[in-house]
Write a protein that holds these residues in place. Structure first.
Motif, mmCIF file in Angstrom:
data_model
loop_
_atom_site.group_PDB
_atom_site.id
_atom_site.type_symbol
_atom_site.label_atom_id
_atom_site.label_comp_id
_atom_site.label_asym_id
_atom_site.label_seq_id
_atom_site.Cartn_x
_atom_site.Cartn_y
_atom_site.Cartn_z
ATOM 1 N N GLN A 33 -5.468 79.873 -4.734
ATOM 2 C CA GLN A 33 -5.777 81.299 -4.610
ATOM 3 C C GLN A 33 -5.835 81.727 -3.141
ATOM 4 N N ALA A 34 -6.359 80.885 -2.292
ATOM 5 C CA ALA A 34 -6.407 81.196 -0.862
ATOM 6 C C ALA A 34 -5.004 81.206 -0.269
ATOM 7 N N VAL A 35 -4.155 80.301 -0.720
ATOM 8 C CA VAL A 35 -2.774 80.256 -0.236
ATOM 9 C C VAL A 35 -2.019 81.501 -0.694
ATOM 10 N N VAL A 36 -2.283 81.965 -1.911
ATOM 11 C CA VAL A 36 -1.663 83.201 -2.405
ATOM 12 C C VAL A 36 -2.109 84.377 -1.536
ATOM 13 N N ALA A 37 -3.389 84.412 -1.177
ATOM 14 C CA ALA A 37 -3.895 85.477 -0.306
ATOM 15 C C ALA A 37 -3.150 85.471 1.018
ATOM 16 N N GLU A 38 -2.872 84.285 1.517
ATOM 17 C CA GLU A 38 -2.149 84.156 2.778
ATOM 18 C C GLU A 38 -0.714 84.683 2.624
#
Length: 119
Positions: A33-38
């Motif tokens: 999810q954090a990588v998607v935000a990035e």
């Protein structure tokens, strides 16, 4: 700023903050999810909550009520001198009930000197 949580609230916050020109670090239980935000919003994925907080002046806590205490305990030492905005969602994942421990409201008092025209 660090945003802890990449659900509905964390997503909206990171998207808006990046659009406003802020440097945003996102940390989430699910690293994906954090990588998607990035990738989608221009925020930077952080390896973990502590790293995100240590690199930021302000911290937005956007986690579920059930996770709030554990995240707070985890970050207690690194939150010193940070501005923390608690956006904890008190509802469960299906929005059918609360997902936060009952706590007593803090007892506060203010003297009239603290508030203009206050009593």
């Amino acid at each position: 700023m660090a945003i802890i949580g990449a659900g509905n609230v964390g997503t909206a916050l990171s998207k808006t903050a990046v659009a406003a020109g802020h440097r945003v670090l996102v940390s989430a239980t699910d690293r994906h999810q954090a990588v998607v935000a990035e990738a989608e919003r221009g925020a930077r994925a952080s390896g973990n909550n502590s790293d995100a907080v240590s690199e930021a002046d302000t911290v937005k806590l956007a986690v579920t009520g059930g996770a709030a205490k554990a995240v707070g305990d985890e970050l207690a030492l690194v939150l010193h001198s940070k501005v923390v905005v608690d956006l904890t969602d008190p509802l469960n994942a299906t929005f059918t009930d609360r997902d936060i421990e009952e706590t007593a409201a803090p007892q506060t008092s203010c003297s009239g000197a603290m508030w203009p025209g206050g009593s």
